[in-house]
Design a protein around this motif. Structure first.
Motif, mmCIF file in Angstrom:
data_model
loop_
_atom_site.group_PDB
_atom_site.id
_atom_site.type_symbol
_atom_site.label_atom_id
_atom_site.label_comp_id
_atom_site.label_asym_id
_atom_site.label_seq_id
_atom_site.Cartn_x
_atom_site.Cartn_y
_atom_site.Cartn_z
ATOM 1 N N ALA A 1 -18.957 24.459 -66.363
ATOM 2 C CA ALA A 1 -19.380 24.254 -67.592
ATOM 3 C C ALA A 1 -21.042 23.904 -67.535
ATOM 4 C CB ALA A 1 -18.661 23.119 -68.169
ATOM 5 N N SER B 1 -23.417 21.565 -77.776
ATOM 6 C CA SER B 1 -22.447 20.715 -78.437
ATOM 7 C C SER B 1 -21.115 20.630 -77.732
ATOM 8 C CB SER B 1 -22.409 21.142 -79.896
ATOM 9 O OG SER B 1 -21.837 22.339 -80.096
ATOM 10 N N TRP B 2 -20.674 21.780 -77.085
ATOM 11 C CA TRP B 2 -19.673 21.915 -76.468
ATOM 12 C C TRP B 2 -19.632 21.298 -74.823
ATOM 13 C CZ3 TRP B 2 -15.763 26.435 -77.200
ATOM 14 C CH2 TRP B 2 -15.694 26.608 -78.501
ATOM 15 N N GLN C 1 -25.491 15.512 -68.977
ATOM 16 C CA GLN C 1 -23.906 15.602 -69.399
ATOM 17 C C GLN C 1 -23.282 15.468 -68.094
ATOM 18 O OE1 GLN C 1 -22.446 18.879 -71.731
ATOM 19 N NE2 GLN C 1 -23.856 18.648 -73.410
ATOM 20 N N TRP D 1 -17.728 18.610 -72.449
ATOM 21 C CA TRP D 1 -16.908 17.528 -73.209
ATOM 22 C C TRP D 1 -15.571 18.630 -73.368
ATOM 23 C CZ3 TRP D 1 -20.117 14.435 -71.984
ATOM 24 C CH2 TRP D 1 -21.297 14.209 -72.217
ATOM 25 N N TRP D 2 -15.473 19.391 -73.607
ATOM 26 C CA TRP D 2 -14.265 20.465 -73.868
ATOM 27 C C TRP D 2 -13.283 20.475 -72.466
ATOM 28 C CZ3 TRP D 2 -12.799 24.525 -70.745
ATOM 29 C CH2 TRP D 2 -13.803 25.101 -70.033
ATOM 30 N N LEU E 1 -22.903 28.669 -72.886
ATOM 31 C CA LEU E 1 -22.126 27.824 -73.709
ATOM 32 C C LEU E 1 -23.164 26.708 -74.477
ATOM 33 C CD1 LEU E 1 -19.160 27.085 -73.688
ATOM 34 C CD2 LEU E 1 -19.782 25.135 -71.922
ATOM 35 N N PRO E 2 -22.384 26.570 -75.886
ATOM 36 C CA PRO E 2 -23.403 25.781 -76.800
ATOM 37 C C PRO E 2 -23.584 24.230 -76.011
ATOM 38 C CG PRO E 2 -21.593 27.290 -77.954
ATOM 39 C CD PRO E 2 -21.273 27.339 -76.408
#
Length: 369
Positions: A322, A334-335, A273, A338-339, A331-332
């Motif tokens: 993050a 999926s989050w 990511q 990107w948030w 932190l998940p």
């Protein structure tokens, strides 16, 4: 199309100049660090150039977004100060069209940053980590500089070589001192003085030896007279191969893209990511820079540099936070990061259109007669 080429040329010119300056500054700082390690005998001078060349992609993936950010601020700031942007607006250049013209070169640079962060930079980091791994697992003689004492912090071994031959294979006037703990718990030193020495790797043994010729070996404890002195014509000393506790080549930043995609480890997914985020970062900060570049002749082109830098720093720090949270499982996935991009994209939109929206809300509404 003419206006688009003009704006793109201004952006790329400023970005290239700023990025080159930042790259030189970053590489100079890292080179000073490596030179200090080489002077202390912890790094071989022969590998400095290779390390710096392999680190260039990892520098570029961070320098190019910042260079674009500053480049847009400088380029558009000049256009606002020289009233060129005012003329363009009077000719029908809207904020949306200006944003589209800005995003076109930003997306091209984002593709370049994405390619570097996904493919080129990990390969370079893996090469650098391989060099450090080989140095860490070696005997330490590869980093010996002629005319200087080299101290191994782990084993306490002191090595001195007065000079090398041109091919670096033969050492002249070799001195070694190794501390050893005897059976009774006392510290003894084995000191060897030899006219010359070389590294020998016998075919029948899976080991390396430091072979010294025409010298003396002193064994004893400092401060006492019970020294054992041995003269030799040839003396071989096995070099211990030090094991690397955690190989740098296995770290997430050095892993190839395919390995990260197939991995289920949170550390690897966070690294994936992060690499993608460096490319997504580019168009978002270009919109923020576009919004913050608006100025007047009285204010000057540098008036918003400080708040712009603060926003950029907060953006990078938030991405790093993050990433750490994803690695720790706080932190998940999926989050992920990107948030953070969504928050700063919303900020860019508000900075671009917020003033017009606010003026439209405050404007008096004229009713029909």
């Amino acid at each position: 199309m003419i206006l688009f080429r003009y704006l793109s040329r201004e952006i790329f010119t400023s970005t290239f100049a700023v990025s080159l300056t930042l790259l030189v500054i970053v590489m100079s700082g890292r080179l000073v660090k490596y030179l200090a390690e080489a002077a202390a005998g912890d790094l071989s001078p022969d590998v400095l150039l290779s390390i710096m060349l392999f680190r260039v992609p990892s520098f570029l993936e961070l320098v190019l977004p910042l260079g674009l950010f500053i480049g847009i601020l400088l380029a558009y700031g000049r256009l606002y100060v020289d009233s060129e942007m005012t003329v363009m607006s009077a000719c029908g250049l809207s904020v949306s069209r200006l944003a589209a013209y800005t995003l076109a070169p930003a997306c091209c640079l984002a593709l370049l940053v994405g390619y570097i962060s996904l493919y080129v930079s990990p390969a370079g980091i893996a090469k650098v980590n391989g060099i450090f791994d080989s140095l860490e697992a070696s005997s330490g003689l590869e980093s010996v500089v002629s005319g200087r004492f080299r101290v191994d912090q782990k084993s306490g071994r002191v090595t001195y070589v007065k000079s090398f031959t041109n091919d670096k294979k033969l050492m002249k006037e070799v001195f070694t001192a190794d501390p050893h703990i005897s059976d009774d718990g006392r510290v003894q030193h084995h000191v060897i003085l030899a006219e010359q020495g070389y590294i020998d790797i016998p075919e029948q043994y899976d080991a390396r030896y430091l072979v010294m010729e025409n010298g003396r070996r002193y064994e004893g404890q400092p401060g006492e007279s019970d020294f054992q002195i041995t003269e030799f014509a040839q003396y071989g000393q096995r070099l211990k191969e030090r094991q690397v506790r955690k190989r740098r080549s296995e770290r997430a930043d050095a892993l190839p893209l395919a390995t990260l995609i197939e991995s289920n480890h949170l550390r690897d997914q966070a690294a994936l990511q992060w690499r993608i985020s460096l490319a997504i970062l580019v168009p978002i900060i270009s919109l923020i820079a576009l919004a913050l570049s608006k100025t007047t002749h009285r204010q000057g082109r540098y008036v918003k540099m400080l708040p712009a830098f603060l926003i950029y720093i907060i953006y990078i720090v938030a991405l790093n936070a993050a990433r750490d949270a994803v690695e720790k499982g706080d932190l998940p996935l999926s989050w992920g990061m990107w948030w953070v991009h969504l928050v700063f994209l919303a900020m860019a939109i508000v900075l671009l259109y917020g003033g017009n929206w606010w003026r439209s809300l405050r404007a008096p509404k004229v009713g029909r007669p």
